[in-house]
Enzyme design. Structure first.
Site, short mmCIF file in Angstrom:
data_model
loop_
_atom_site.label_atom_id
_atom_site.label_comp_id
_atom_site.label_asym_id
_atom_site.label_seq_id
_atom_site.Cartn_x
_atom_site.Cartn_y
_atom_site.Cartn_z
N LYS A 146 37.49 83.14 20.55
CA LYS A 146 37.30 81.75 20.12
C LYS A 146 38.63 81.01 19.97
O LYS A 146 38.70 79.81 20.20
CB LYS A 146 36.52 81.68 18.81
CG LYS A 146 35.05 82.01 19.01
CD LYS A 146 34.19 81.50 17.88
CE LYS A 146 32.72 81.73 18.18
NZ LYS A 146 31.84 81.50 17.06
N LYS B 135 28.14 86.11 27.78
CA LYS B 135 26.88 85.95 27.04
C LYS B 135 26.42 84.49 27.08
O LYS B 135 27.25 83.57 27.19
CB LYS B 135 27.01 86.46 25.60
CG LYS B 135 27.86 85.60 24.72
CD LYS B 135 27.75 85.98 23.25
CE LYS B 135 28.56 84.94 22.48
NZ LYS B 135 28.63 85.04 21.09
N LYS C 225 26.16 78.58 23.15
CA LYS C 225 26.10 77.12 22.96
C LYS C 225 27.38 76.47 23.46
O LYS C 225 27.39 75.30 23.81
CB LYS C 225 26.00 76.78 21.46
CG LYS C 225 24.83 77.38 20.74
CD LYS C 225 24.94 77.15 19.22
CE LYS C 225 24.28 78.27 18.45
NZ LYS C 225 24.36 78.19 17.01
#
Ligand code: TYM
Length: 334
Positions: free
Chosen positions: A114, A198, A201
Protein backbone atom coordinates in the site's frame (compact mmCIF):
# COMPACT_ATOMS: atom_id res chain seq x y z
CA UNK A 1 -9.77 -17.82 30.37
CA UNK A 2 -13.37 -17.48 29.30
CA UNK A 3 -14.21 -20.32 26.93
CA UNK A 4 -16.89 -18.28 25.21
CA UNK A 5 -16.59 -18.13 21.44
CA UNK A 6 -16.91 -14.66 20.00
CA UNK A 7 -16.56 -13.61 16.37
CA UNK A 8 -15.21 -10.21 15.34
CA UNK A 9 -14.49 -8.86 11.88
CA UNK A 10 -14.19 -5.54 10.11
CA UNK A 11 -14.62 -4.07 6.65
CA UNK A 12 -13.22 -0.75 5.46
CA UNK A 13 -15.71 1.81 4.19
CA UNK A 14 -13.74 2.74 1.10
CA UNK A 15 -16.44 2.57 -1.54
CA UNK A 16 -17.98 -0.26 -3.46
CA UNK A 17 -17.75 -3.69 -1.89
CA UNK A 18 -17.01 -6.37 -4.46
CA UNK A 19 -17.27 -10.08 -5.11
CA UNK A 20 -13.98 -10.70 -3.25
CA UNK A 21 -15.37 -9.09 -0.07
CA UNK A 22 -18.60 -11.01 -0.55
CA UNK A 23 -17.15 -14.50 -1.06
CA UNK A 24 -14.06 -14.03 1.12
CA UNK A 25 -15.77 -12.40 4.09
CA UNK A 26 -19.43 -11.33 4.07
CA UNK A 27 -20.92 -14.74 3.25
CA UNK A 28 -18.96 -16.20 6.13
CA UNK A 29 -20.15 -13.39 8.44
CA UNK A 30 -23.74 -14.32 7.67
CA UNK A 31 -23.14 -18.03 8.16
CA UNK A 32 -21.39 -17.45 11.51
CA UNK A 33 -24.16 -15.29 12.93
CA UNK A 34 -26.29 -18.45 13.04
CA UNK A 35 -23.69 -20.25 15.14
CA UNK A 36 -21.99 -17.76 17.42
CA UNK A 37 -22.14 -14.33 18.98
CA UNK A 38 -20.79 -11.94 16.34
CA UNK A 39 -19.55 -8.35 16.22
CA UNK A 40 -19.13 -6.73 12.79
CA UNK A 41 -17.47 -3.37 12.49
CA UNK A 42 -17.21 -0.75 9.77
CA UNK A 43 -13.60 0.26 10.29
CA UNK A 44 -13.60 3.96 9.51
CA UNK A 45 -10.41 4.64 11.49
CA UNK A 46 -8.62 2.16 9.26
CA UNK A 47 -9.97 3.89 6.15
CA UNK A 48 -8.44 7.26 7.10
CA UNK A 49 -4.91 5.82 7.10
CA UNK A 50 -5.20 6.90 3.46
CA UNK A 51 -6.86 10.30 2.88
CA UNK A 52 -10.66 10.08 2.53
CA UNK A 53 -12.97 12.83 1.40
CA UNK A 54 -15.00 13.47 4.62
CA UNK A 55 -18.40 13.61 2.89
CA UNK A 56 -17.70 10.46 0.91
CA UNK A 57 -16.46 8.69 4.02
CA UNK A 58 -19.76 9.30 5.82
CA UNK A 59 -21.70 7.95 2.86
CA UNK A 60 -19.39 5.00 2.51
CA UNK A 61 -19.87 4.04 6.16
CA UNK A 62 -23.64 3.94 5.62
CA UNK A 63 -23.23 2.10 2.34
CA UNK A 64 -21.09 -0.54 4.08
CA UNK A 65 -23.78 -0.99 6.73
CA UNK A 66 -26.36 -1.31 3.95
CA UNK A 67 -24.15 -3.95 2.29
CA UNK A 68 -23.92 -5.87 5.57
CA UNK A 69 -27.70 -5.94 5.85
CA UNK A 70 -28.30 -6.65 2.15
CA UNK A 71 -26.07 -9.73 2.26
CA UNK A 72 -28.01 -11.08 5.25
CA UNK A 73 -26.58 -9.73 8.50
CA UNK A 74 -29.29 -9.25 11.08
CA UNK A 75 -28.75 -6.40 13.56
CA UNK A 76 -30.92 -8.24 16.10
CA UNK A 77 -28.43 -11.12 16.05
CA UNK A 78 -25.10 -9.45 15.32
CA UNK A 79 -23.64 -6.26 16.73
CA UNK A 80 -23.09 -3.83 13.83
CA UNK A 81 -21.35 -0.52 14.49
CA UNK A 82 -18.63 1.81 13.26
CA UNK A 83 -15.20 1.71 14.82
CA UNK A 84 -14.70 5.41 15.62
CA UNK A 85 -17.90 5.48 17.70
CA UNK A 86 -16.28 3.25 20.36
CA UNK A 87 -13.23 5.16 21.55
CA UNK A 88 -11.75 2.07 23.21
CA UNK A 89 -10.40 0.93 19.81
CA UNK A 90 -8.06 3.93 19.65
CA UNK A 91 -7.13 3.67 23.33
CA UNK A 92 -6.20 0.00 23.18
CA UNK A 93 -4.37 0.60 19.89
CA UNK A 94 -2.10 3.04 21.74
CA UNK A 95 -1.34 0.46 24.41
CA UNK A 96 -0.62 -2.07 21.66
CA UNK A 97 1.66 0.43 19.90
CA UNK A 98 3.76 0.07 23.02
CA UNK A 99 3.58 -3.75 23.08
CA UNK A 100 4.06 -4.44 19.36
CA UNK A 101 7.61 -4.31 17.92
CA UNK A 102 8.89 -2.27 14.99
CA UNK A 103 10.49 -5.42 13.59
CA UNK A 104 7.08 -7.12 13.50
CA UNK A 105 5.49 -4.24 11.60
CA UNK A 106 8.42 -4.12 9.18
CA UNK A 107 7.47 -7.58 8.00
CA UNK A 108 3.88 -6.65 7.04
CA UNK A 109 3.54 -7.17 3.30
CA UNK A 110 0.32 -5.17 3.01
CA UNK A 111 2.09 -2.02 4.23
CA UNK A 112 4.77 -2.55 1.60
CA UNK A 113 2.10 -2.94 -1.12
CA UNK A 114 0.00 0.00 0.00
CA UNK A 115 2.84 2.42 0.75
CA UNK A 116 4.34 1.76 -2.68
CA UNK A 117 7.81 2.89 -3.61
CA UNK A 118 7.88 6.05 -1.45
CA UNK A 119 7.41 4.78 2.10
CA UNK A 120 8.60 8.07 3.62
CA UNK A 121 5.37 9.65 2.39
CA UNK A 122 2.99 7.02 3.78
CA UNK A 123 1.03 8.02 6.88
CA UNK A 124 2.22 6.75 10.26
CA UNK A 125 -1.31 5.37 10.64
CA UNK A 126 -0.85 3.12 7.63
CA UNK A 127 2.32 1.71 9.19
CA UNK A 128 0.78 0.95 12.59
CA UNK A 129 -2.55 -0.16 11.08
CA UNK A 130 -2.03 -3.82 12.15
CA UNK A 131 -1.79 -2.72 15.81
CA UNK A 132 -5.20 -1.05 15.48
CA UNK A 133 -6.54 -4.23 13.91
CA UNK A 134 -5.27 -6.24 16.90
CA UNK A 135 -7.00 -3.75 19.16
CA UNK A 136 -10.30 -4.13 17.24
CA UNK A 137 -10.26 -7.86 17.86
CA UNK A 138 -8.85 -8.01 21.37
CA UNK A 139 -10.93 -5.14 22.76
CA UNK A 140 -13.76 -7.67 22.69
CA UNK A 141 -11.52 -10.69 23.47
CA UNK A 142 -12.79 -12.17 20.21
CA UNK A 143 -11.76 -15.77 19.58
CA UNK A 144 -12.61 -16.16 15.87
CA UNK A 145 -12.02 -13.77 12.98
CA UNK A 146 -13.53 -14.45 9.53
CA UNK A 147 -11.32 -12.83 6.86
CA UNK A 148 -9.91 -13.38 3.38
CA UNK A 149 -6.36 -14.72 2.97
CA UNK A 150 -4.93 -11.20 2.55
CA UNK A 151 -5.52 -10.56 6.27
CA UNK A 152 -3.76 -13.70 7.52
CA UNK A 153 -0.48 -11.98 8.32
CA UNK A 154 -2.30 -9.26 10.28
CA UNK A 155 -4.10 -11.94 12.27
CA UNK A 156 -0.77 -13.59 13.11
CA UNK A 157 0.46 -10.23 14.39
CA UNK A 158 -2.68 -9.91 16.55
CA UNK A 159 -1.85 -13.26 18.10
CA UNK A 160 1.75 -12.16 18.74
CA UNK A 161 0.53 -8.97 20.40
CA UNK A 162 -1.96 -10.88 22.57
CA UNK A 163 0.73 -13.32 23.62
CA UNK A 164 3.30 -10.62 24.39
CA UNK A 165 0.76 -8.64 26.42
CA UNK A 166 -0.14 -11.77 28.41
CA UNK A 167 3.57 -12.40 29.08
CA UNK A 168 4.61 -8.80 29.78
CA UNK A 169 1.82 -8.23 32.27
CA UNK A 170 2.00 -11.69 33.73
CA UNK A 171 -1.61 -12.54 32.95
CA UNK A 172 -1.56 -15.87 31.16
CA UNK A 173 -4.68 -16.38 28.99
CA UNK A 174 -5.94 -12.83 29.59
CA UNK A 175 -6.27 -12.20 25.87
CA UNK A 176 -7.32 -15.19 23.75
CA UNK A 177 -5.18 -15.93 20.68
CA UNK A 178 -7.71 -15.20 17.93
CA UNK A 179 -8.17 -17.84 15.22
CA UNK A 180 -8.54 -16.75 11.60
CA UNK A 181 -11.50 -18.30 9.75
CA UNK A 182 -10.44 -18.26 6.11
CA UNK A 183 -12.68 -19.85 3.47
CA UNK A 184 -11.02 -22.66 1.53
CA UNK A 185 -11.41 -22.03 -2.18
CA UNK A 186 -12.41 -18.39 -2.20
CA UNK A 187 -9.93 -16.97 0.28
CA UNK A 188 -8.45 -14.86 -2.51
CA UNK A 189 -10.69 -13.89 -5.40
CA UNK A 190 -8.48 -12.54 -8.14
CA UNK A 191 -8.84 -9.59 -10.51
CA UNK A 192 -10.81 -10.38 -13.67
CA UNK A 193 -8.08 -8.64 -15.71
CA UNK A 194 -4.97 -10.08 -14.05
CA UNK A 195 -5.22 -13.37 -12.21
CA UNK A 196 -2.02 -12.73 -10.26
CA UNK A 197 -3.55 -9.75 -8.41
CA UNK A 198 -6.38 -9.94 -5.89
CA UNK A 199 -9.72 -8.36 -6.73
CA UNK A 200 -9.61 -5.01 -5.00
CA UNK A 201 -11.46 -1.72 -4.56
CA UNK A 202 -8.28 0.18 -5.32
CA UNK A 203 -7.58 -1.42 -8.72
CA UNK A 204 -8.05 1.29 -11.34
CA UNK A 205 -10.14 -0.61 -13.88
CA UNK A 206 -13.73 -1.29 -12.86
CA UNK A 207 -13.58 -4.25 -15.27
CA UNK A 208 -11.26 -5.98 -12.79
CA UNK A 209 -14.08 -6.59 -10.32
CA UNK A 210 -17.77 -7.35 -9.88
CA UNK A 211 -19.24 -4.80 -7.48
CA UNK A 212 -22.17 -5.68 -5.27
CA UNK A 213 -24.01 -2.71 -6.85
CA UNK A 214 -23.41 -3.78 -10.46
CA UNK A 215 -26.52 -4.33 -12.57
CA UNK A 216 -27.10 -7.30 -14.86
CA UNK A 217 -25.70 -5.51 -17.88
CA UNK A 218 -22.49 -4.53 -16.08
CA UNK A 219 -21.99 -8.05 -14.73
CA UNK A 220 -22.51 -9.52 -18.15
CA UNK A 221 -20.04 -7.12 -19.83
CA UNK A 222 -17.39 -7.65 -17.16
CA UNK A 223 -17.53 -11.44 -17.36
CA UNK A 224 -17.49 -11.31 -21.16
CA UNK A 225 -14.33 -9.16 -21.04
CA UNK A 226 -12.71 -11.16 -18.24
CA UNK A 227 -9.43 -12.84 -19.19
CA UNK A 228 -9.69 -16.61 -19.47
CA UNK A 229 -7.80 -18.99 -21.77
CA UNK A 230 -7.77 -19.77 -25.47
CA UNK A 231 -7.59 -23.52 -24.85
CA UNK A 232 -10.57 -25.61 -23.86
CA UNK A 233 -11.46 -26.22 -20.21
CA UNK A 234 -9.26 -29.11 -18.97
CA UNK A 235 -10.41 -32.09 -16.95
CA UNK A 236 -7.72 -31.74 -14.32
CA UNK A 237 -7.02 -28.93 -11.86
CA UNK A 238 -3.27 -29.40 -12.29
CA UNK A 239 -3.56 -28.16 -15.86
CA UNK A 240 -4.85 -24.82 -14.53
CA UNK A 241 -1.79 -24.18 -12.37
CA UNK A 242 -0.32 -21.60 -14.72
CA UNK A 243 -3.64 -20.15 -15.84
CA UNK A 244 -4.68 -17.98 -12.90
CA UNK A 245 -7.48 -16.14 -14.72
CA UNK A 246 -9.15 -19.35 -15.88
CA UNK A 247 -8.76 -20.91 -12.43
CA UNK A 248 -10.28 -17.81 -10.82
CA UNK A 249 -13.41 -17.99 -13.00
CA UNK A 250 -13.81 -21.69 -12.29
CA UNK A 251 -13.32 -21.09 -8.56
CA UNK A 252 -16.00 -18.39 -8.51
CA UNK A 253 -18.36 -20.60 -10.47
CA UNK A 254 -17.73 -23.54 -8.16
CA UNK A 255 -18.42 -21.43 -5.05
CA UNK A 256 -21.58 -19.75 -6.31
CA UNK A 257 -23.03 -22.92 -7.83
CA UNK A 258 -22.08 -24.85 -4.66
CA UNK A 259 -20.44 -27.50 -6.84
CA UNK A 260 -16.99 -28.92 -6.09
CA UNK A 261 -14.14 -27.91 -8.40
CA UNK A 262 -13.73 -31.51 -9.55
CA UNK A 263 -17.40 -31.73 -10.48
CA UNK A 264 -17.27 -28.44 -12.38
CA UNK A 265 -14.29 -29.72 -14.40
CA UNK A 266 -16.04 -33.04 -15.03
CA UNK A 267 -19.05 -31.22 -16.38
CA UNK A 268 -17.19 -28.64 -18.43
CA UNK A 269 -13.99 -30.25 -19.68
CA UNK A 270 -13.57 -29.94 -23.43
CA UNK A 271 -15.85 -26.89 -23.62
CA UNK A 272 -14.77 -23.35 -24.47
CA UNK A 273 -14.54 -20.77 -21.69
CA UNK A 274 -17.42 -18.89 -23.31
CA UNK A 275 -19.66 -21.73 -22.12
CA UNK A 276 -18.47 -21.26 -18.51
CA UNK A 277 -18.81 -17.49 -18.84
CA UNK A 278 -22.46 -17.69 -19.93
CA UNK A 279 -23.34 -19.94 -17.00
CA UNK A 280 -21.32 -17.85 -14.56
CA UNK A 281 -22.97 -14.64 -15.75
CA UNK A 282 -26.44 -16.08 -15.11
CA UNK A 283 -25.47 -17.25 -11.64
CA UNK A 284 -23.82 -13.96 -10.71
CA UNK A 285 -26.80 -11.97 -11.93
CA UNK A 286 -29.19 -14.00 -9.82
CA UNK A 287 -26.97 -13.87 -6.73
CA UNK A 288 -25.56 -10.33 -6.87
CA UNK A 289 -28.21 -8.07 -8.42
CA UNK A 290 -30.77 -8.61 -5.62
CA UNK A 291 -28.04 -7.56 -3.16
CA UNK A 292 -27.38 -4.39 -5.16
CA UNK A 293 -31.07 -3.55 -5.28
CA UNK A 294 -31.39 -4.08 -1.55
CA UNK A 295 -28.38 -1.81 -0.88
CA UNK A 296 -30.01 0.94 -2.97
CA UNK A 297 -33.30 0.47 -1.11
CA UNK A 298 -31.66 0.58 2.31
CA UNK A 299 -29.72 3.71 1.40
CA UNK A 300 -33.00 5.55 0.84
CA UNK A 301 -33.55 5.51 4.61
CA UNK A 302 -30.29 6.72 6.13
CA UNK A 303 -31.85 7.41 9.54
CA UNK A 304 -32.68 3.70 9.83
CA UNK A 305 -29.03 2.85 9.13
CA UNK A 306 -27.89 5.45 11.68
CA UNK A 307 -30.18 3.87 14.28
CA UNK A 308 -28.65 0.46 13.65
CA UNK A 309 -25.18 1.93 14.14
CA UNK A 310 -26.23 3.66 17.36
CA UNK A 311 -27.72 0.47 18.81
CA UNK A 312 -24.62 -1.46 17.81
CA UNK A 313 -22.37 1.19 19.37
CA UNK A 314 -24.20 0.90 22.68
CA UNK A 315 -23.81 -2.87 22.78
CA UNK A 316 -20.18 -2.84 21.64
CA UNK A 317 -19.25 -0.09 24.08
CA UNK A 318 -20.50 -2.03 27.09
CA UNK A 319 -18.19 -4.97 26.29
CA UNK A 320 -15.32 -2.65 25.37
CA UNK A 321 -15.52 -0.59 28.57
CA UNK A 322 -15.69 -3.66 30.78
CA UNK A 323 -12.60 -5.14 29.11
CA UNK A 324 -10.75 -1.82 29.06
CA UNK A 325 -11.20 -1.43 32.79
CA UNK A 326 -9.27 -4.68 33.30
CA UNK A 327 -6.72 -3.83 30.62
CA UNK A 328 -5.96 -0.45 32.23
CA UNK A 329 -5.54 -2.16 35.57
CA UNK A 330 -3.12 -4.74 34.14
CA UNK A 331 -0.99 -1.99 32.58
CA UNK A 332 -1.04 0.12 35.78
CA UNK A 333 -3.03 3.04 34.39
CA UNK A 334 -5.15 4.86 37.00
P1 TYM B 1 -10.96 -4.96 3.70
O1 TYM B 1 -11.90 -3.85 3.97
O2 TYM B 1 -9.86 -4.71 2.71
O3 TYM B 1 -11.72 -6.26 3.22
C1 TYM B 1 -12.85 -6.74 3.94
C2 TYM B 1 -12.81 -8.26 3.93
O4 TYM B 1 -12.85 -8.77 2.58
C3 TYM B 1 -11.77 -9.68 2.37
N1 TYM B 1 -11.30 -9.53 0.97
C4 TYM B 1 -11.17 -10.55 0.11
N2 TYM B 1 -11.41 -11.87 0.25
C5 TYM B 1 -11.19 -12.66 -0.85
N3 TYM B 1 -10.74 -12.17 -2.04
C6 TYM B 1 -10.50 -10.86 -2.21
N4 TYM B 1 -10.08 -10.38 -3.40
C7 TYM B 1 -10.71 -9.97 -1.11
N5 TYM B 1 -10.57 -8.64 -0.92
C8 TYM B 1 -10.94 -8.39 0.35
C9 TYM B 1 -10.68 -9.22 3.35
O5 TYM B 1 -9.77 -10.27 3.63
C10 TYM B 1 -11.52 -8.84 4.56
O6 TYM B 1 -11.83 -9.98 5.32
N6 TYM B 1 -7.82 -4.82 7.62
C11 TYM B 1 -9.11 -5.27 7.17
C12 TYM B 1 -10.27 -4.75 8.00
C13 TYM B 1 -10.15 -4.95 9.47
C14 TYM B 1 -10.36 -6.15 10.17
C15 TYM B 1 -10.18 -5.83 11.55
C16 TYM B 1 -10.68 -7.45 9.78
C17 TYM B 1 -9.86 -3.97 10.38
N7 TYM B 1 -9.89 -4.50 11.63
C18 TYM B 1 -10.30 -6.80 12.52
C19 TYM B 1 -10.80 -8.42 10.77
C20 TYM B 1 -10.62 -8.09 12.13
C21 TYM B 1 -9.34 -4.81 5.73
O7 TYM B 1 -8.74 -3.87 5.29
O8 TYM B 1 -10.32 -5.49 5.07
Amino acid sequence: MSKKKLVFSGVQPTGNLHLGNYLGALKNFVYLQKEMECIYCVVDLHAITVFQNPKELKNNVLETVASFLATGLNPEKSVIFNQSSVSGHAELAWIFNCVSRIGWLNRMTQFKDKAGSDKEKASVGLYIYPNLMASDILLYKATHVPVGADQKQHLELSRDIAQKFNNDFNCKDFFPLPEPLIPKNVSRIMSLRDGTKKMSKSEESDYSRINLKDNADEISKKIKKAKSDSEQIPNNLKLLENKPEALNLINIYSEISKTSLEKVLNEMSGKEYSYLKTKLTDLLISEITPVGKEIAKLLRDKSHLMKILEKGREKANIIAEENLKNIREKVGLI
